[in-house]
Design a protein around this motif. Structure first.
Motif: not given
Length: 111
Positions: A43-45, A70-73, A79-80
Motif C-alpha cells: 500500500i505504501r509503495v 532496498g525492500q521499498f525500492l 510495480q513500475i
C-alpha cells in the motif's frame, strides 16, 4: 519485523524469524503491533508510485532523487516494470528478487 523484538539481536538471531515469515507467504501477517505486513508495504509503495506519476510532468526535464530502503525500492521497481495486484505470487516474486536481484546500498537507477 518488530523493532522491539529485534532489539539487541543480530542477523543470525533473526534468520529463523525471517525464514518463518517468508515460509508463511501471508501478505497480511504482522510479526507484532509495531511491524509492517507485506500488504502494508504494498500500500505504501502504491501510494508513492502514484505520487511519482503525478510528479512526472513537473520533473520531465529535471532530476528527482528518491532515497529509501532496498525492500521499498525493490517492490517499487517491480510495480513500475510490471504492475501487479497484491497476491501471494507477487510476494513470492518479491522474495525471489530480494535474494537474487537485490538493490544494493547506494545503488542508482532511473525511472
Amino acid at each position: 519485523m518488530s523493532e522491539r523484538k529485534c532489539a539487541n539481536t543480530n542477523m543470525d538471531d533473526r534468520k529463523a524469524w525471517v525464514n518463518t515469515y517468508w515460509e508463511k507467504m501471508d501478505y497480511q501477517h504482522r510479526d507484532a503491533d509495531d511491524a509492517e505486513s507485506f500488504e502494508d508495504l504494498y500500500i505504501r509503495v502504491q501510494a508513492f508510485h502514484e505520487k511519482l506519476k503525478a510528479l512526472t510532468e513537473n520533473y520531465d526535464q529535471k532530476n528527482l532523487a528518491v532515497f529509501s530502503h532496498g525492500q521499498f525500492l525493490q517492490l517499487l521497481m517491480m510495480q513500475i516494470q510490471q504492475p501487479q495486484p497484491l497476491s501471494k505470487e507477487l510476494m513470492r516474486q518479491f522474495r525471489f528478487n530480494l535474494i537474487n536481484q537485490s538493490i544494493g546500498n547506494t545503488q542508482i537507477f532511473t525511472y
